[in-house]
Design a protein around this motif. Structure first.
Motif, mmCIF file in Angstrom:
data_model
loop_
_atom_site.group_PDB
_atom_site.id
_atom_site.type_symbol
_atom_site.label_atom_id
_atom_site.label_comp_id
_atom_site.label_asym_id
_atom_site.label_seq_id
_atom_site.Cartn_x
_atom_site.Cartn_y
_atom_site.Cartn_z
ATOM 1 N N GLU A 188 -29.371 82.734 122.026
ATOM 2 C CA GLU A 188 -29.583 84.077 121.501
ATOM 3 C C GLU A 188 -28.267 84.647 120.971
ATOM 4 O OE1 GLU A 188 -31.291 86.484 124.516
ATOM 5 O OE2 GLU A 188 -33.329 85.724 124.232
ATOM 6 N N THR A 189 -28.351 85.279 119.799
ATOM 7 C CA THR A 189 -27.134 85.816 119.156
ATOM 8 C C THR A 189 -26.930 87.312 119.415
ATOM 9 O OG1 THR A 189 -28.406 86.187 117.125
ATOM 10 C CG2 THR A 189 -27.229 84.083 117.333
ATOM 11 N N ASP A 190 -27.884 87.962 120.101
ATOM 12 C CA ASP A 190 -27.737 89.402 120.357
ATOM 13 C C ASP A 190 -26.572 89.677 121.301
ATOM 14 O OD1 ASP A 190 -29.911 89.742 118.783
ATOM 15 O OD2 ASP A 190 -31.349 89.924 120.436
ATOM 16 N N TYR A 191 -26.251 88.725 122.167
ATOM 17 C CA TYR A 191 -25.174 88.901 123.142
ATOM 18 C C TYR A 191 -24.172 87.752 122.982
ATOM 19 C CZ TYR A 191 -28.609 92.080 125.128
ATOM 20 O OH TYR A 191 -29.526 93.091 125.306
ATOM 21 N N PRO A 192 -23.186 87.935 122.107
ATOM 22 C CA PRO A 192 -22.262 86.836 121.794
ATOM 23 C C PRO A 192 -21.376 86.415 122.960
ATOM 24 C CG PRO A 192 -21.510 88.878 120.782
ATOM 25 C CD PRO A 192 -22.877 89.155 121.319
ATOM 26 N N ARG A 193 -21.285 87.288 124.009
ATOM 27 C CA ARG A 193 -20.444 86.958 125.162
ATOM 28 C C ARG A 193 -21.239 86.329 126.310
ATOM 29 N NH1 ARG A 193 -15.503 90.086 125.335
ATOM 30 N NH2 ARG A 193 -15.316 91.440 123.513
ATOM 31 N N ARG A 194 -22.464 86.006 126.080
ATOM 32 C CA ARG A 194 -23.362 85.591 127.161
ATOM 33 C C ARG A 194 -22.814 84.393 127.930
ATOM 34 N NH1 ARG A 194 -27.771 82.116 127.962
ATOM 35 N NH2 ARG A 194 -29.297 82.962 129.434
ATOM 36 N N ASP A 195 -22.936 84.497 129.277
ATOM 37 C CA ASP A 195 -22.522 83.400 130.158
ATOM 38 C C ASP A 195 -23.659 82.386 130.245
ATOM 39 O OD1 ASP A 195 -21.666 81.695 132.100
ATOM 40 O OD2 ASP A 195 -21.429 83.204 133.675
ATOM 41 N N PRO A 196 -23.467 81.160 129.725
ATOM 42 C CA PRO A 196 -24.564 80.183 129.731
ATOM 43 C C PRO A 196 -24.764 79.511 131.082
ATOM 44 C CG PRO A 196 -22.612 79.219 128.735
ATOM 45 C CD PRO A 196 -22.264 80.650 129.031
ATOM 46 N N ALA A 197 -23.883 79.800 132.038
ATOM 47 C CA ALA A 197 -23.985 79.129 133.331
ATOM 48 C C ALA A 197 -25.011 79.773 134.247
ATOM 49 C CB ALA A 197 -22.618 79.114 134.021
ATOM 50 N N ILE A 198 -25.523 80.942 133.887
ATOM 51 C CA ILE A 198 -26.454 81.624 134.788
ATOM 52 C C ILE A 198 -27.529 82.336 133.978
ATOM 53 C CG2 ILE A 198 -25.003 83.695 134.888
ATOM 54 C CD1 ILE A 198 -25.953 83.965 137.836
ATOM 55 N N GLU A 199 -28.765 82.216 134.427
ATOM 56 C CA GLU A 199 -29.888 82.968 133.862
ATOM 57 C C GLU A 199 -30.368 83.862 135.011
ATOM 58 O OE1 GLU A 199 -32.758 84.765 132.281
ATOM 59 O OE2 GLU A 199 -33.603 83.298 133.679
ATOM 60 N N TRP A 200 -30.047 85.167 134.889
ATOM 61 C CA TRP A 200 -30.121 86.057 136.040
ATOM 62 C C TRP A 200 -31.521 86.187 136.620
ATOM 63 C CZ3 TRP A 200 -26.212 87.492 138.885
ATOM 64 C CH2 TRP A 200 -24.931 87.457 138.325
ATOM 65 N N ARG A 201 -32.521 86.229 135.801
ATOM 66 C CA ARG A 201 -33.880 86.398 136.328
ATOM 67 C C ARG A 201 -34.244 85.219 137.223
ATOM 68 N NH1 ARG A 201 -38.763 84.515 134.717
ATOM 69 N NH2 ARG A 201 -40.614 85.744 135.315
ATOM 70 N N ARG A 202 -33.981 83.992 136.750
ATOM 71 C CA ARG A 202 -34.280 82.800 137.541
ATOM 72 C C ARG A 202 -33.381 82.725 138.771
ATOM 73 N NH1 ARG A 202 -33.834 78.258 133.071
ATOM 74 N NH2 ARG A 202 -34.136 76.884 134.865
ATOM 75 N N PHE A 203 -32.142 83.174 138.612
ATOM 76 C CA PHE A 203 -31.223 83.147 139.742
ATOM 77 C C PHE A 203 -31.689 84.067 140.869
ATOM 78 C CE2 PHE A 203 -27.473 84.904 141.915
ATOM 79 C CZ PHE A 203 -26.945 83.737 142.451
ATOM 80 N N LEU A 204 -32.118 85.296 140.494
ATOM 81 C CA LEU A 204 -32.570 86.252 141.500
ATOM 82 C C LEU A 204 -33.863 85.788 142.159
ATOM 83 C CD1 LEU A 204 -31.744 89.593 139.651
ATOM 84 C CD2 LEU A 204 -30.488 88.521 141.546
ATOM 85 N N ALA A 206 -34.661 82.682 142.580
ATOM 86 C CA ALA A 206 -34.279 81.586 143.470
ATOM 87 C C ALA A 206 -33.680 82.128 144.762
ATOM 88 C CB ALA A 206 -33.289 80.664 142.762
ATOM 89 N N VAL A 207 -32.853 83.193 144.650
ATOM 90 C CA VAL A 207 -32.261 83.807 145.841
ATOM 91 C C VAL A 207 -33.358 84.395 146.726
ATOM 92 C CG1 VAL A 207 -30.790 85.670 146.677
ATOM 93 C CG2 VAL A 207 -30.034 84.237 144.767
ATOM 94 N N ALA A 208 -34.311 85.101 146.076
ATOM 95 C CA ALA A 208 -35.424 85.676 146.847
ATOM 96 C C ALA A 208 -36.231 84.580 147.530
ATOM 97 C CB ALA A 208 -36.307 86.503 145.920
ATOM 98 N N GLY A 209 -36.419 83.461 146.844
ATOM 99 C CA GLY A 209 -37.148 82.354 147.451
ATOM 100 C C GLY A 209 -36.415 81.765 148.636
ATOM 101 N N ARG A 210 -35.078 81.690 148.549
ATOM 102 C CA ARG A 210 -34.304 81.188 149.682
ATOM 103 C C ARG A 210 -34.426 82.113 150.896
ATOM 104 N NH1 ARG A 210 -34.254 77.472 146.727
ATOM 105 N NH2 ARG A 210 -32.519 76.076 146.208
ATOM 106 N N ILE A 211 -34.372 83.424 150.633
ATOM 107 C CA ILE A 211 -34.476 84.383 151.736
ATOM 108 C C ILE A 211 -35.863 84.324 152.353
ATOM 109 C CG2 ILE A 211 -34.410 86.825 152.334
ATOM 110 C CD1 ILE A 211 -32.309 87.177 150.111
ATOM 111 N N ALA A 212 -36.869 84.291 151.496
ATOM 112 C CA ALA A 212 -38.239 84.218 152.021
ATOM 113 C C ALA A 212 -38.475 82.919 152.766
ATOM 114 C CB ALA A 212 -39.241 84.365 150.874
ATOM 115 N N GLY A 213 -37.796 81.862 152.338
ATOM 116 C CA GLY A 213 -37.948 80.568 152.987
ATOM 117 C C GLY A 213 -37.446 80.550 154.407
ATOM 118 N N GLY A 223 -35.709 77.489 141.084
ATOM 119 C CA GLY A 223 -34.366 76.974 140.860
ATOM 120 C C GLY A 223 -33.621 77.834 139.881
ATOM 121 N N ALA A 224 -32.289 77.752 139.945
ATOM 122 C CA ALA A 224 -31.465 78.596 139.073
ATOM 123 C C ALA A 224 -30.700 77.777 138.054
ATOM 124 C CB ALA A 224 -30.492 79.414 139.934
#
Length: 773
Positions: A188-204, A206-213, A223-224
């Motif tokens: 995506e070009t809307d955010y030229p500074r985007r960090d490609p190492a993390i996709e926040w929605r999937r990361f959160l 995954a974190v919620a799944g770990r806590i619920a687990g 997975g994140a």
């Protein structure tokens, strides 16, 4: 009106007090109301900043670009004292980075030295020390490269053999499909500074799944991973797997820093990530081929589809049903590989039916999302994945043309202590050789033509004591090794033979200078036997026995007795029997043109052996062949007749002095002139050093040489010479005195010439003369 009432009741003073009380209460109420509003405002600002950061990565781009900017390295002279080499990543192991420490130890033991090595910046060292992976621009592929003396490649392999060199080379249809399945927002070009190492929605999630687990393991899912973190996993994580949450965070942190090495704007880095992912994804292995790395390689290995064809077909709109069917087949193959990367061993081997169902599902999903059109979807759904049954045979290679390369690879294999050439060829390694590449190729080409009868005739190789005209020349194998003398070493320029098999005549056989002399000796020996057969075979047994009784040499006597006592009188039978004659392998003194010499065998057990001529040649037993040479000399001496016998045995023969003078004159002209050119102009110390270079590095031979050259030298000069010549040996005063005494006893003694084996008597005499004068 209210104020007037209060003024009447309380008076003016009371009115003012009450008014002040009401004003303070209002302020306090206002502050309380404002405080809650500020908290709400602050939370709103923080929420906005977090959402903005998740999309735009403003803070991350600033932080990680600063970190990446300080992570540098540069080459410097000599070895580095602080490099934490990688240990377990598949990429690091395949390219040899994980084995660097072991390689350096092995090479150091073979007298290599480190000329240059990288020096890391403090930031890079600290990052790796704290758990990150080394950050640098990684290679999409690598392999062994061997250069000749002019730095021209004589051998080069690259793995994977097929890959996408950059983002632009990827067919857009394949790129869009991969992004939809794995990382929709990567480009995506809307955010030229985007960090490609993390996709926040999937990361959160995954974190919620770990806590619920923690409460119910069934809720632990999600997975994140992004393409960037999966690349780190493929290449650097132990076993190419994410075994813990800590390893996942390590992947994410390294991927983030790597993405910002070019600055805060990451679009170009994200495009490289897409290409790197397609080139780095593992797809199991194929027997006889090895690891299959990357979609381009997997297309060819598993389905037989060339990368060039796949690029052309997937880029081009299908204009006919045939073109659509071809495009559908190749797209289905590429899509199946993108999906198989999740479980490559399962999907590509035992679970191919499951892979087909998964591919059908995603074909429908991709069409619904508008990534592919319906005609392509329908055509792809009609096709089936057709896996290869076998890889095509590799192109035929000439063993004879590659002897130098094979020898160099074998040397590297031993120097690096690698288990196979498979591992060697996949290293990120460039080796510099001394081979003269173009000359090597020309010599190999000439040797390959020596199996042709017309060629050997044109080169004058057919005739007496050469190739027989009726014989097939391809039964003769030729070898050439050429060295060029350097200041401190002799450099191999040509290493070739005509044997079109893996066996290397030059390095695999005992055919060094001494062994080639054995070959010539054996040929002469068999030639003598063939000549005796021609002379003696017509004679009857009685005449043969009489001939043997009067024979003056061992070979003639043996040949006559053999023919007298055998029924099989063919030349081949006699030559076979001659190869079974036995000789002693024990050391002894032999008189040669250099005086009395004592020769050593390669192995101690050979001293007690009595090998046949065949075994002596096979095992290259020195003393057995010295005795064969002595028999050959005596045979030719005996062929000179009575005149030669008198000349060599009767000291009063008048022709003896004429012969000796002629020999001495020739020896002086040839040898003495050559030695004079070598030693004239050198200092006494230089002459002594040059002469003793031909001796074995042991105390007594060096002591005898020194005393032979300069018997008047002092004991201190004697001790200084031995100490300088043998720096690694401990020579005390008692040992030096004992050597001095022994050397004095052996001084000029012909019976002890064995101590000076390798030094020509005329060279010794000349150096002695030059030192004294």
């Amino acid at each position: 009106m209210v104020d007037a009432i209060f003024e009447r009741i309380l008076g003016r003073k009371g009115r003012l007090s009450l008014s002040l009380r009401f004003s303070l209460a209002a302020v306090i109420d206002a502050i309380k109301a404002l405080r809650h509003g500020l908290v709400v405002l602050l939370l709103a600002v923080l929420a906005w900043a977090a959402i903005s950061e998740m999309h735009g990565s403003y803070l991350q781009s600033w932080l990680f670009s600063i970190l990446a900017r300080n992570m540098t390295f540069a080459l410097a002279q000599g070895p580095s004292d602080a490099i934490p080499f990688p240990k377990a990543g598949p990429y690091d192991q395949r390219l040899g980075y994980a084995g660097l420490a072991s390689f350096m130890r092995s090479l150091a033991a073979r007298h290599y030295r480190i000329a240059e090595q990288a020096r890391w910046s403090p930031a890079l060292s600290a990052f790796v020390r704290e758990g990150g992976y080394a950050v640098y621009r990684e290679k999409a592929r690598a392999g062994l490269e061997i250069l000749d003396r002019h730095k021209q490649a004589i051998y080069r392999v690259r793995y994977p053999q097929r890959y996408f060199p950059d983002f632009e080379s990827i067919p857009p249809l394949l790129a869009q499909s991969l992004l939809f399945i794995e990382d929709k927002k990567l480009l995506e070009t809307d955010y030229p500074r985007r960090d490609p190492a993390i996709e926040w929605r999937r990361f959160l999630l995954a974190v919620a799944g770990r806590i619920a687990g923690l409460f119910d393991r069934r809720l632990r899912h999600g997975g994140a991973s992004t393409l960037a973190t999966q690349i780190e996993k493929f290449e650097h994580s132990p076993g190419g797997r994410t075994r813990s949450d800590g390893e996942k965070l390590r992947q994410m942190l390294t991927a983030a820093v790597r993405a910002y090495t070019g600055g805060p704007f990451t679009l170009s880095a994200r495009r490289r990530i897409l290409a790197s992912y397609l080139n780095a994804e593992p797809f199991g292995s194929w027997p006889g081929y090895g690891e299959v790395i990357g979609v381009p390689e997997a297309l060819w290995v598993w389905y037989g589809t060339p990368l060039g064809e796949a690029e052309r077909v997937l880029r081009k709109p299908a204009a006919t049903p045939e073109e659509l069917a071809l495009k559908a087949r190749i797209y289905r193959e590429a899509l199946s590989l993108v999906l198989a990367g999740r479980r490559p061993v399962y999907y590509l081997q035992g679970g191919r039916a499951a892979l087909a169902h998964l591919t059908d599902y995603y074909l429908r999903v991709l069409a619904a999302a508008g990534i592919i059109d319906r005609p392509l979807r329908d055509a792809a759904l009609k096709t089936r994945l057709r896996f290869r049954k076998a890889l095509p045979p590799p192109p035929e290679a000439s063993f004879a043309a590659n002897k130098a390369i094979d020898r160099l690879r074998a040397t590297l294999l031993g120097d690096l202590r690698l288990p196979s050439v498979y591992n060697l060829d996949r290293l990120d390694l460039t080796a510099y050789s001394t081979i003269a590449g173009k000359t090597q190729a020309k010599v190999s080409a000439i040797l390959s033509r020596l199996g042709d009868r017309n060629t050997v005739k044109s080169l004058g190789l057919v005739g007496n004591r050469q190739l027989l005209g009726a014989a097939s020349p391809d039964r003769v194998k030729w070898s050439v090794v050429l060295y060029e003398r350097g200041k401190s070493a002799n450099y191999v320029r040509i290493h070739a033979d005509s044997l079109d098999e893996p066996f290397d005549i030059n390095s695999g056989a005992k055919l060094q200078l001494g062994s080639t002399a054995k070959l010539r000796t054996l040929i002469t020996y068999l030639d003598v036997m063939a000549g005796l057969y021609k002379r003696l075979e017509p004679l009857p047994p009685r005449a043969l026995k009489d001939f043997a009784a009067g024979a003056q040499d061992a070979l003639s006597k043996w040949a006559a007795l053999y023919l007298a006592g055998t029924r099989e009188k063919s030349l081949q039978a006699m030559l076979d029997a001659a190869m079974q004659r036995k000789y002693s392998g024990s050391p002894a003194a032999f008189f040669t043109d250099g005086g009395v010499e004592v020769y050593a065998n390669f192995e101690k057990w050979e001293n007690d052996s009595h090998p046949t001529v065949l075994i002596a040649f096979q095992d290259s037993i020195n003393n057995a062949f010295i005795r064969i040479m002595r028999d050959i000399v005596r045979y030719y001496v005996a062929q000179g007749g009575e005149r030669t016998k008198r000349l060599l045995t009767d000291p009063n023969d008048p022709e003896r002095m004429v012969y000796l003078r002629r020999f001495a004159r020739r020896e002086g002209q040839v040898f003495l002139s050559r030695f004079y050119r070598e030693y004239a102009g050198l200092s006494p110390a230089q002459m002594l050093q040059k002469l003793t270079r031909h001796l074995r590095p042991y105390p007594l031979p060096l002591a005898v040489a020194f005393r032979s050259i300069d018997p008047e030298a002092s004991e201190s000069a004697f001790a200084a010479f031995l100490t300088r010549s043998l720096p690694h040996q401990k020579l005390g005063e008692d040992k030096l005195w004992d050597l001095y005494r022994q050397a004095s006893v052996h001084l000029f003694s012909l019976q002890d010439r064995g101590y000076l084996a390798g030094v020509h008597p005329l060279a010794l005499w000349l150096v002695r003369y030059l030192v004294r004068h």
